[in-house]
Design a protein around this motif. Structure first.
Motif, PDB file in Angstrom:
ATOM      1  N   PHE A  87       1.880  -7.831  -7.186  1.00  0.00           N
ATOM      2  CA  PHE A  87       3.066  -7.640  -7.534  1.00  0.00           C
ATOM      3  C   PHE A  87       3.447  -6.720  -8.864  1.00  0.00           C
ATOM      4  CE2 PHE A  87       7.186  -8.914  -9.440  1.00  0.00           C
ATOM      5  CZ  PHE A  87       8.166  -8.796  -8.424  1.00  0.00           C
ATOM      6  N   THR A  88       4.274  -5.591  -8.410  1.00  0.00           N
ATOM      7  CA  THR A  88       4.568  -4.786  -9.467  1.00  0.00           C
ATOM      8  C   THR A  88       6.039  -4.112  -9.441  1.00  0.00           C
ATOM      9  OG1 THR A  88       3.893  -2.691 -10.919  1.00  0.00           O
ATOM     10  CG2 THR A  88       3.416  -2.926  -8.523  1.00  0.00           C
ATOM     11  N   THR A  89       6.577  -3.872 -10.423  1.00  0.00           N
ATOM     12  CA  THR A  89       7.801  -3.031 -10.270  1.00  0.00           C
ATOM     13  C   THR A  89       7.740  -1.677 -10.778  1.00  0.00           C
ATOM     14  OG1 THR A  89       8.637  -4.167 -12.458  1.00  0.00           O
ATOM     15  CG2 THR A  89       9.527  -5.220 -10.431  1.00  0.00           C
ATOM     16  N   LYS A  90       6.123  -1.552 -11.151  1.00  0.00           N
ATOM     17  CA  LYS A  90       6.242  -0.224 -11.826  1.00  0.00           C
ATOM     18  C   LYS A  90       5.756   0.873 -10.760  1.00  0.00           C
ATOM     19  CE  LYS A  90       4.708  -2.749 -15.738  1.00  0.00           C
ATOM     20  NZ  LYS A  90       3.735  -3.376 -16.625  1.00  0.00           N
ATOM     21  N   SER A  91       5.795   2.220 -11.210  1.00  0.00           N
ATOM     22  CA  SER A  91       5.370   3.056 -10.109  1.00  0.00           C
ATOM     23  C   SER A  91       3.808   3.194 -10.117  1.00  0.00           C
ATOM     24  CB  SER A  91       5.743   4.803 -11.015  1.00  0.00           C
ATOM     25  OG  SER A  91       5.087   4.877 -12.117  1.00  0.00           O
TER      26      SER A  91
END
Ligand code: ADP
Length: 624
Positions: A564-568
């Motif tokens: 789970f990531t919200t990063k590029s």
């Protein structure tokens, strides 16, 4: 259903047949028993009756024999002979009468008298009685006629004067001139009859015509056993043998001839029970003596036997059916138990099969779990390694920068030092060399960081100094903080805090959390990160706060999920927090995320405080 019906029909038929056979058998048995017991009882009765009859006859004969000789004796007396010669001798008549009276008394006879050749009674023992025999003529009596023929006359008759039944013995009184007359003794047999009346058997004595003249039953007297011809009746009545008595008949009918002497008869009334009749002859008197024994005793004997047979038979049949029923029930139970056992075995088999398959399933699942666990562990190790590599990757630019700069500087300081040496400016050369030494020191620090990062974890929890761990982590993230001009605030108690942890992994967690915080504050105009350490209730709490945008509410539940990531893509894999979470969990600690009041994120790590033991503080020392 059909099969059951046929079966029950068949068993009903068998039962009916069995009942019929049992019934027939019972009838046969009863018939046989009746026959046998009747035979037996009849034989017994016959024996008893025979015995009684013999006694009776012996008694009667004895009674008669007592008197038989008396007339013969009297006939020899000269008194009688003389008187017959001189019947008009008044003197001797009284003496003779008295003599006869005495003899009569002594002999206990009924009457004793003397008759002349014409049949007239000329002297008698009852000469003084109201109706003496003297002067009466009994020439018609057979006993007189027999005596006059020179024989002992015997006769039974009803006395014509006395009207009493009597037995007469007559003997001729004779001398050389021939038969002068007859002397007669009459005896009564009433007493004899009386004494036999008490027995249960009945006796009857018949004359040659078959007429009963002595009997224990009064009403039988002067009756013939069988119907007589009228001519015979007339003859008997004419003979005045029984006076004026009517000659009737008992009308005895024969039912069964057992032996020559023994018959089963009915006496005149078929409604009355039959009798066993035995006959014995008394040839000297020309009589027949009959004994009648009621078959009531035989019948009750037969009845008793039939009753016993029936009871025994019923008991046997009952027992027979009881045992059949019992064995049927036993068989039924056996069948039922067998069936129950089979069902039970089947169930056990099924259950065992279920259990076995469940067991196999469980074993498979355990095996799967074990494999999954292994895979997870491997994956985790790989992930940790990957995360390390990622961190390394991230670091690499910093490292590059950090190493290239001093390297370039070292090169130029070295060039400078050589130039100064060539020019013999030793002081300047020495300053440059000092710079080189300082720079190598800096490079050594960077390399130490890398060394720490690549060190393999032991996986074992030991007592580690939290300050040392934080220091090590800071060495890794320090350049990042510096590059991004992020203010790092460290609020740590003065005294060292020891926790139970794997040092390298804990460093890893801190590096992750701080790196995330660095990323979070990147866009802020003023950037700060705060690391707070405190202890409470046996736990050490490490909180990392930042002034980034914080974690979106909807993401709070997912941020610990792998990937789970919200990063590029080039900045984040979404592994950092999930790995950190696992690591903390393995150290029996907890890692939670939240937003603090100022808006940034706050990550809280709780770990067990270590019980302090000097020997275990080696790791922190080693790092230095
Ligand atoms: P990555 O950093 O590779 O995305 P992480 O597991 O470390 O993976 O982080 C997962 C996500 O959690 C991040 O993408 C980010 O959205 C969020 N996150 C982590 N730390 C912070 C923080 N300090 N402030 C705000 N969001 C954060």
């Amino acid at each position: 259903m059909d099969k059951n019906n046929t079966h029950s029909k068949r068993s009903r038929m068998i039962q009916q047949l069995l009942s019929l056979v049992m019934g027939l058998l019972l009838i046969f048995l009863l018939w046989q028993t009746g026959h046998w017991s009747r035979q037996l009882a009849l034989e017994n009765l016959q024996q008893q009756s025979q015995h009684q009859l013999r006694l009776f006859v012996a008694n009667l004969q004895g009674e008669l024999q007592k008197y038989e000789f008396l007339p013969e004796l009297l006939a020899t007396n000269s008194l009688l002979i003389n008187f017959l010669h001189n019947p008009n001798d008044v003197k001797s008549i009284n003496a003779l009468n008295r003599y006869l009276e005495t003899i009569n008394e002594v002999a206990n006879a009924s009457d004793t008298y003397l008759m002349n050749a014409e049949g007239w009674t000329i002297a008698a023992s009852n000469w003084l009685s109201e109706r003496p025999f003297i002067g009466r003529n009994f020439a018609y009596r057979p006993y007189f006629q027999e005596a006059m023929q020179g024989k002992l006359g015997r006769y039974f008759a009803l006395g014509s004067t006395s009207n009493k039944r009597g037995y007469y013995f007559a003997y001729p009184v004779k001398d050389d001139s021939g038969i002068l007359g007859a002397v007669v003794i009459k005896i009564e047999l009433q007493g004899f009859e009386q004494s036999w009346r008490e027995l249960k058997e009945e006796f009857a004595v018949t004359d040659p015509d078959g007429v009963i003249f002595i009997s224990t039953k009064d009403e039988w007297r002067y009756k013939s056993l069988y119907p007589l011809d009228q001519a015979v009746i007339n003859r008997v009545q004419d003979s005045k043998r029984y006076g004026k008595a009517e000659i009737g008949t008992l009308n005895v009918s024969q039912k069964d001839q057992l032996t020559e002497q023994a018959k089963v008869v009915n006496i005149g009334d078929p409604r009355q029970s039959d009798h066993l009749m035995l006959v014995r002859e008394m040839p000297e008197a020309g009589w027949k003596v009959h004994i009648f024994s009621s078959l009531g005793v035989v019948n009750s004997q037969v009845l008793k036997s039939l009753l016993i047979t029936t009871i025994v038979y019923v008991a046997i049949v009952f027992l027979f059916f009881y045992f059949i029923q019992r064995s049927r029930r036993l068989k039924e139970r056996e069948r039922y138990e067998k069936r129950a056992k089979r069902v039970l075995e089947q169930r056990v088999k099924e259950r065992t099969a279920d259990l076995t398959s469940a067991n196999i399933r469980l074993l498979r699942e355990i095996e799967e779990h074990r494999r999954t666990d292994e895979t997870l562990r491997k994956t985790q190790d790989e992930l940790i390694q990957a995360a390390k590599m990622a961190a390394l990757g991230q670091l690499s630019s910093g490292i590059n920068h950090e190493l290239n700069q001093p390297l370039a500087a070292i090169r130029s300081y070295a060039d400078n030092a050589r130039a100064y040496l060539v020019r013999d400016r030793k002081d300047d050369a020495s300053w440059n060399l000092e710079q080189i030494a300082e720079l190598t020191e800096r490079m050594a620090t960077i390399s130490r960081q890398l060394k720490v990062f690549s060190r393999k974890t032991t996986g074992q929890l030991v007592t580690v100094s939290l300050q040392a761990v934080i220091d090590n982590a800071m060495k890794i993230v320090g350049p990042q903080l510096k590059d991004t001009e992020t203010d790092f605030r460290r609020i740590v108690p003065a005294d060292d805090i020891y926790v139970q942890a794997d040092m390298i992994q804990l460093e890893q967690v801190l590096v992750n959390l701080i790196t995330n915080a660095v990323h979070a504050v990147e866009q802020q105009s003023e950037r700060w990160i705060q690391l707070m350490v405190s202890t409470d209730n046996g736990k050490a709490s490490i909180q990392i706060l930042d002034n980034g945008p914080g974690i979106a509410f909807e993401n709070l539940d997912q941020i610990f999920d792998p990937f789970f990531t919200t990063k590029s893509e080039d900045r984040g894999l979404g592994l950092g927090l999930s790995i950190s979470y696992r690591i903390v969990e393995m150290m029996h600690g907890t890692l939670t995320a939240d937003n603090h009041d100022s808006g940034g994120a706050v990550f809280t790590l709780l770990l067990d405080l270590a019980v302090l033991d000097e020997n275990k503080l080696t790791q922190s020392a080693m790092i230095e």
